[in-house]
Design a protein around this motif. Structure first.
Motif, PDB file in Angstrom:
ATOM      1  N   GLU A 152      58.526  48.746  98.016  1.00 36.14           N
ATOM      2  CA  GLU A 152      57.378  48.847  98.912  1.00 36.14           C
ATOM      3  C   GLU A 152      56.688  50.205  98.817  1.00 36.14           C
ATOM      4  OE1 GLU A 152      58.911  47.965 102.743  1.00 36.14           O
ATOM      5  OE2 GLU A 152      59.188  45.820 102.335  1.00 36.14           O
ATOM      6  N   SER A 153      57.497  51.276  98.848  1.00 32.12           N
ATOM      7  CA  SER A 153      56.915  52.619  98.871  1.00 32.12           C
ATOM      8  C   SER A 153      56.997  53.344  97.535  1.00 32.12           C
ATOM      9  CB  SER A 153      57.631  53.463  99.928  1.00 32.12           C
ATOM     10  OG  SER A 153      59.004  53.628  99.587  1.00 32.12           O
ATOM     11  N   ASN A 154      57.814  52.805  96.614  1.00 28.45           N
ATOM     12  CA  ASN A 154      58.062  53.437  95.312  1.00 28.45           C
ATOM     13  C   ASN A 154      58.754  54.794  95.466  1.00 28.45           C
ATOM     14  OD1 ASN A 154      57.887  52.942  92.512  1.00 28.45           O
ATOM     15  ND2 ASN A 154      56.292  54.476  92.295  1.00 28.45           N
ATOM     16  N   LEU A 155      59.403  55.005  96.606  1.00 24.34           N
ATOM     17  CA  LEU A 155      60.145  56.233  96.846  1.00 24.34           C
ATOM     18  C   LEU A 155      61.607  56.043  96.463  1.00 24.34           C
ATOM     19  CD1 LEU A 155      58.730  57.301 100.335  1.00 24.34           C
ATOM     20  CD2 LEU A 155      58.089  58.196  98.085  1.00 24.34           C
ATOM     21  N   THR A 156      62.250  57.123  96.026  1.00 26.23           N
ATOM     22  CA  THR A 156      63.657  57.081  95.650  1.00 26.23           C
ATOM     23  C   THR A 156      64.529  56.920  96.894  1.00 26.23           C
ATOM     24  OG1 THR A 156      63.236  58.486  93.737  1.00 26.23           O
ATOM     25  CG2 THR A 156      65.517  58.328  94.493  1.00 26.23           C
ATOM     26  N   HIS A 200      61.216  66.945  91.520  1.00 24.86           N
ATOM     27  CA  HIS A 200      60.999  67.440  92.873  1.00 24.86           C
ATOM     28  C   HIS A 200      60.549  66.316  93.799  1.00 24.86           C
ATOM     29  CE1 HIS A 200      60.478  71.946  91.592  1.00 24.86           C
ATOM     30  NE2 HIS A 200      61.621  71.417  91.224  1.00 24.86           N
ATOM     31  N   ALA A 201      59.822  65.358  93.248  1.00 24.35           N
ATOM     32  CA  ALA A 201      59.397  64.206  94.051  1.00 24.35           C
ATOM     33  C   ALA A 201      60.597  63.371  94.488  1.00 24.35           C
ATOM     34  CB  ALA A 201      58.415  63.348  93.258  1.00 24.35           C
ATOM     35  N   ASP A 202      61.599  63.205  93.606  1.00 22.35           N
ATOM     36  CA  ASP A 202      62.811  62.473  93.967  1.00 22.35           C
ATOM     37  C   ASP A 202      63.537  63.165  95.115  1.00 22.35           C
ATOM     38  OD1 ASP A 202      62.552  60.486  91.988  1.00 22.35           O
ATOM     39  OD2 ASP A 202      63.551  61.724  90.487  1.00 22.35           O
ATOM     40  N   ILE A 203      63.712  64.473  94.990  1.00 24.93           N
ATOM     41  CA  ILE A 203      64.410  65.230  96.031  1.00 24.93           C
ATOM     42  C   ILE A 203      63.638  65.153  97.343  1.00 24.93           C
ATOM     43  CG2 ILE A 203      65.267  67.513  96.710  1.00 24.93           C
ATOM     44  CD1 ILE A 203      65.571  68.136  93.709  1.00 24.93           C
ATOM     45  N   ALA A 204      62.317  65.215  97.262  1.00 29.11           N
ATOM     46  CA  ALA A 204      61.493  65.103  98.462  1.00 29.11           C
ATOM     47  C   ALA A 204      61.713  63.756  99.144  1.00 29.11           C
ATOM     48  CB  ALA A 204      60.020  65.282  98.107  1.00 29.11           C
ATOM     49  N   SER A 205      61.788  62.680  98.365  1.00 35.53           N
ATOM     50  CA  SER A 205      62.028  61.348  98.926  1.00 35.53           C
ATOM     51  C   SER A 205      63.388  61.276  99.605  1.00 35.53           C
ATOM     52  CB  SER A 205      61.953  60.286  97.821  1.00 35.53           C
ATOM     53  OG  SER A 205      60.669  60.204  97.267  1.00 35.53           O
ATOM     54  N   LEU A 206      64.396  61.854  98.956  1.00 30.39           N
ATOM     55  CA  LEU A 206      65.767  61.772  99.453  1.00 30.39           C
ATOM     56  C   LEU A 206      66.011  62.655 100.666  1.00 30.39           C
ATOM     57  CD1 LEU A 206      67.429  61.771  95.926  1.00 30.39           C
ATOM     58  CD2 LEU A 206      67.593  59.908  97.591  1.00 30.39           C
ATOM     59  N   THR A 207      65.158  63.635 100.890  1.00 28.45           N
ATOM     60  CA  THR A 207      65.328  64.549 102.023  1.00 28.45           C
ATOM     61  C   THR A 207      64.194  64.438 103.039  1.00 28.45           C
ATOM     62  OG1 THR A 207      64.242  66.337 100.771  1.00 28.45           O
ATOM     63  CG2 THR A 207      66.653  66.216 100.658  1.00 28.45           C
ATOM     64  N   ASN A 208      63.287  63.497 102.798  1.00 33.96           N
ATOM     65  CA  ASN A 208      62.129  63.284 103.672  1.00 33.96           C
ATOM     66  C   ASN A 208      61.335  64.582 103.872  1.00 33.96           C
ATOM     67  OD1 ASN A 208      60.545  61.462 105.214  1.00 33.96           O
ATOM     68  ND2 ASN A 208      61.389  62.301 107.107  1.00 33.96           N
TER      69      ASN A 208
END
Length: 223
Positions: free
Chosen positions: A66-70, A179-187
């Motif tokens: 849905e969001s394409n976030l990790t 960095h985008a992955d880490i951002a997704s995983l840490t909100n």
């Protein structure tokens, strides 16, 4: 020869250690085995059939459809896509290979037949999912009680402990996450991740480049 390769493949999985050799060989008959390349997408739904994956080598990230976030990272020796075993709702998420690897996969209904023969295996799967749920609960708690900088720093420590190996007096892991992955995983935001990692490097807490990331004394660090 292909069955033997799959057999040795499955022997490395703790979930399969309770199955005898004969049952493992029967499982090998219905498993599909293949190599994956960095960037390959693995869909949990193939031709309207749910699929469960076994990751022998490499690592993958599970991405929300849905969001394409990790959502989380899977390392070798683990399974993914297994939620379809406990939920009738199709799992539309996908996994993306973070590096080259090797997987086996099996259709959900075939895995259900195996679980019926081995109730203890189903219990182990439930425990495995319980651990994953506890990690998600911790992340939710962190959102309430910890600032973004702390969440990022603690996630980096956890990542290195989970994926790294000891090299002299440091723990070192492959630098697989953007960095985008880490951002997704840490909100958090990608910019916040960049700033925090940059500051940690300036402070000498971590060192990283495009290939590796390392930290000293991660088990006792105050990071």
């Amino acid at each position: 020869m292909k069955h033997i390769a799959k057999f040795w493949f499955l022997e490395d999985f703790n979930l399969m250690k309770k199955m005898d050799r004969m049952k493992l060989m029967q499982l090998c008959e219905v498993l599909e085995m293949t190599s994956i390349q960095k960037g390959d997408e693995l869909h949990f739904n193939k031709e309207d059939k749910q699929v469960i994956f076994f990751l022998k080598e490499g690592s993958v990230k599970v991405v929300s459809s849905e969001s394409n976030l990790t959502k989380h990272i899977i390392k070798k020796g683990n399974i993914f896509g297994e939620l379809s075993l406990f939920d009738d709702k199709p799992d539309a998420d996908k996994a993306v290979a973070l590096e080259d690897g090797v997987i086996c996969f099996i259709k959900e209904e075939q895995m259900q037949q195996i679980l019926e023969q081995f109730p203890s295996l189903k219990n182990d799967l439930l425990k495995f999912n319980g651990l994953r749920i506890r990690k998600l609960e911790r992340r939710l708690s962190d959102l309430l009680y910890k600032d973004s900088k702390t969440r990022i720093k603690e996630y980096i420590v956890d990542y290195i402990n989970d994926f790294g190996t000891t090299v002299h007096d440091t723990m070192q892991a492959k630098n697989l996450l953007s960095h985008a992955d880490i951002a997704s995983l840490t909100n958090t935001s990608r910019q916040t991740v960049s700033n925090v990692l940059s500051n940690l490097r300036k402070e000498g807490v971590i060192q990283y480049d495009s290939r590796t990331i390392e930290i000293r004394n991660t088990k006792t660090s105050n990071v």
